[in-house]
Design a protein around this motif. Structure first.
Motif, PDB file in Angstrom:
ATOM      1  N   ASN A   6     -23.236 -25.556  47.941  1.00  0.00           N
ATOM      2  CA  ASN A   6     -23.397 -26.589  46.918  1.00  0.00           C
ATOM      3  C   ASN A   6     -22.383 -26.462  45.777  1.00  0.00           C
ATOM      4  O   ASN A   6     -22.501 -27.144  44.762  1.00  0.00           O
ATOM      5  N   ASN A   7     -21.414 -25.559  45.963  1.00  0.00           N
ATOM      6  CA  ASN A   7     -20.355 -25.337  44.967  1.00  0.00           C
ATOM      7  C   ASN A   7     -20.862 -24.879  43.606  1.00  0.00           C
ATOM      8  O   ASN A   7     -20.204 -25.096  42.588  1.00  0.00           O
ATOM      9  N   LYS A   8     -22.026 -24.253  43.583  1.00  0.00           N
ATOM     10  CA  LYS A   8     -22.505 -23.667  42.328  1.00  0.00           C
ATOM     11  C   LYS A   8     -21.736 -22.382  42.027  1.00  0.00           C
ATOM     12  O   LYS A   8     -21.553 -22.015  40.865  1.00  0.00           O
ATOM     13  N   ILE A   9     -21.355 -21.695  43.083  1.00  0.00           N
ATOM     14  CA  ILE A   9     -20.442 -20.564  42.968  1.00  0.00           C
ATOM     15  C   ILE A   9     -19.370 -20.777  44.028  1.00  0.00           C
ATOM     16  O   ILE A   9     -19.686 -21.028  45.186  1.00  0.00           O
ATOM     17  N   SER A  10     -18.128 -20.666  43.643  1.00  0.00           N
ATOM     18  CA  SER A  10     -17.063 -21.043  44.568  1.00  0.00           C
ATOM     19  C   SER A  10     -16.142 -19.890  44.965  1.00  0.00           C
ATOM     20  O   SER A  10     -15.429 -19.989  45.960  1.00  0.00           O
ATOM     21  N   ARG A  11     -16.149 -18.807  44.239  1.00  0.00           N
ATOM     22  CA  ARG A  11     -15.167 -17.738  44.474  1.00  0.00           C
ATOM     23  C   ARG A  11     -15.566 -16.804  45.606  1.00  0.00           C
ATOM     24  O   ARG A  11     -14.717 -16.146  46.215  1.00  0.00           O
ATOM     25  N   PHE A  12     -16.866 -16.747  45.910  1.00  0.00           N
ATOM     26  CA  PHE A  12     -17.344 -15.771  46.884  1.00  0.00           C
ATOM     27  C   PHE A  12     -17.217 -16.312  48.314  1.00  0.00           C
ATOM     28  O   PHE A  12     -17.274 -17.519  48.543  1.00  0.00           O
ATOM     29  N   ASN A  13     -17.067 -15.390  49.257  1.00  0.00           N
ATOM     30  CA  ASN A  13     -16.829 -15.774  50.651  1.00  0.00           C
ATOM     31  C   ASN A  13     -18.080 -15.599  51.501  1.00  0.00           C
ATOM     32  O   ASN A  13     -19.137 -16.098  51.163  1.00  0.00           O
ATOM     33  N   LYS A  14     -17.959 -14.821  52.564  1.00  0.00           N
ATOM     34  CA  LYS A  14     -19.059 -14.643  53.506  1.00  0.00           C
ATOM     35  C   LYS A  14     -20.120 -13.689  52.957  1.00  0.00           C
ATOM     36  O   LYS A  14     -19.832 -12.805  52.170  1.00  0.00           O
ATOM     37  N   ILE A  15     -21.351 -13.875  53.439  1.00  0.00           N
ATOM     38  CA  ILE A  15     -22.474 -13.015  53.049  1.00  0.00           C
ATOM     39  C   ILE A  15     -22.811 -12.108  54.231  1.00  0.00           C
ATOM     40  O   ILE A  15     -22.957 -12.579  55.362  1.00  0.00           O
ATOM     41  N   HIS A  16     -22.947 -10.814  53.967  1.00  0.00           N
ATOM     42  CA  HIS A  16     -23.236  -9.840  55.021  1.00  0.00           C
ATOM     43  C   HIS A  16     -24.417  -8.957  54.622  1.00  0.00           C
ATOM     44  O   HIS A  16     -24.751  -8.838  53.445  1.00  0.00           O
ATOM     45  N   THR A  17     -25.013  -8.339  55.618  1.00  0.00           N
ATOM     46  CA  THR A  17     -25.957  -7.246  55.377  1.00  0.00           C
ATOM     47  C   THR A  17     -25.422  -6.022  56.128  1.00  0.00           C
ATOM     48  O   THR A  17     -24.666  -6.155  57.090  1.00  0.00           O
ATOM     49  N   GLY A  18     -25.821  -4.835  55.679  1.00  0.00           N
ATOM     50  CA  GLY A  18     -25.362  -3.628  56.338  1.00  0.00           C
ATOM     51  C   GLY A  18     -25.631  -2.398  55.495  1.00  0.00           C
ATOM     52  O   GLY A  18     -26.254  -2.485  54.434  1.00  0.00           O
ATOM     53  N   MET A  19     -25.146  -1.260  55.968  1.00  0.00           N
ATOM     54  CA  MET A  19     -25.377   0.008  55.271  1.00  0.00           C
ATOM     55  C   MET A  19     -24.329   0.260  54.191  1.00  0.00           C
ATOM     56  O   MET A  19     -23.143   0.032  54.399  1.00  0.00           O
ATOM     57  N   ILE A  20     -24.814   0.730  53.042  1.00  0.00           N
ATOM     58  CA  ILE A  20     -23.932   1.169  51.963  1.00  0.00           C
ATOM     59  C   ILE A  20     -24.175   2.652  51.708  1.00  0.00           C
ATOM     60  O   ILE A  20     -25.314   3.108  51.684  1.00  0.00           O
ATOM     61  N   ALA A  21     -23.090   3.394  51.515  1.00  0.00           N
ATOM     62  CA  ALA A  21     -23.181   4.804  51.151  1.00  0.00           C
ATOM     63  C   ALA A  21     -22.790   4.977  49.685  1.00  0.00           C
ATOM     64  O   ALA A  21     -21.791   4.415  49.237  1.00  0.00           O
ATOM     65  N   THR A  22     -23.602   5.724  48.956  1.00  0.00           N
ATOM     66  CA  THR A  22     -23.391   5.965  47.527  1.00  0.00           C
ATOM     67  C   THR A  22     -23.029   7.422  47.299  1.00  0.00           C
ATOM     68  O   THR A  22     -23.629   8.312  47.905  1.00  0.00           O
ATOM     69  N   GLY A  23     -22.068   7.666  46.404  1.00  0.00           N
ATOM     70  CA  GLY A  23     -21.733   9.033  46.041  1.00  0.00           C
ATOM     71  C   GLY A  23     -20.900   9.063  44.779  1.00  0.00           C
ATOM     72  O   GLY A  23     -20.283   8.063  44.404  1.00  0.00           O
ATOM     73  N   ASP A  24     -20.878  10.192  44.106  1.00  0.00           N
ATOM     74  CA  ASP A  24     -20.117  10.334  42.868  1.00  0.00           C
ATOM     75  C   ASP A  24     -18.642  10.619  43.169  1.00  0.00           C
ATOM     76  O   ASP A  24     -18.098  11.660  42.792  1.00  0.00           O
ATOM     77  N   GLN A  25     -18.024   9.664  43.856  1.00  0.00           N
ATOM     78  CA  GLN A  25     -16.621   9.816  44.237  1.00  0.00           C
ATOM     79  C   GLN A  25     -16.035   8.439  44.491  1.00  0.00           C
ATOM     80  O   GLN A  25     -16.614   7.646  45.247  1.00  0.00           O
TER      81      GLN A  25
END
Length: 199
Positions: free
Chosen positions: A97-116
């Motif tokens: 609906n062009n409410k936000i235009s800059r973002f591309n595809k939407i994905h789901t998946g695993m994210i890894a977090t670390g202090d690096q």
């Protein structure tokens, strides 16, 4: 609330948010920001809503399994599928609906977090080999998720891909941030404005 960099800062910001509204129930906590891609199919400006978060620098062996969070006895944390579906649908409709235009595809998946801050191919490859199915890496999400989970509050992480966590990561990250800071609020805005359709 502004989290700042790293797991401790994320946990502190989350705790402050939880304790500030006295005698008020929090329905949902959302953490947003950027992440480095660990998947060749994820590109800059793609949105990643993790269905699994893991602390890649958590290692209390031999007392616990690698990656296991002792307080929760889990190696990874996952938000409710209902919240993932709601966020994904809301963002996709807002893009159409062009409410936000800059973002591309939407994905789901695993994210890894670390202090690096990961910015070389060898470290990225090592992490990807250790964590099959890894989509992206960042420095705060799993710490935020741990605090919310321990406090029994629903949570969601929404990340935007900023770089490929490779040898050009620092340069690409800084260039990306100069544009992203003008768009980040729009992503949160569409979620908040469509909260009445939430589960």
């Amino acid at each position: 609330a502004w989290s700042g960099w790293g797991k401790v800062s994320a946990a502190r910001a989350t705790t402050r948010l939880i304790t500030k509204p006295v005698n008020k129930k929090i329905d949902l906590l959302i953490f947003t920001g950027v992440a480095g891609s660990a998947n060749p199919f994820l590109n800059q400006w793609d949105v990643l809503i993790p269905d699994k978060l893991i602390q890649h620098d958590m290692d209390a062996r031999p007392l616990f399994d690698k990656y296991e969070i002792p307080a929760l006895k889990k190696t990874h944390l996952s938000p409710s599928d209902m919240w993932i579906d709601w966020a994904k649908s809301t963002i996709e409709i807002s893009i159409l609906n062009n409410k936000i235009s800059r973002f591309n595809k939407i994905h789901t998946g695993m994210i890894a977090t670390g202090d690096q801050f990961i910015s070389n191919n060898s470290t990225l490859k090592e992490l990807s080999n250790s964590l099959p199915g890894l989509s992206a890496i960042e420095m705060e999400g799993a710490a935020f998720a741990q605090v919310a989970s321990q406090e029994k509050i629903s949570w969601l992480v929404v990340r935007v891909i900023s770089d490929n966590a490779d040898d050009l990561a620092a340069q690409n990250f800084n260039q990306f941030l100069s544009e992203y800071k003008f768009e980040s609020n729009n992503l949160l805005k569409v979620l908040i404005e469509n909260y009445e359709n939430a589960p």
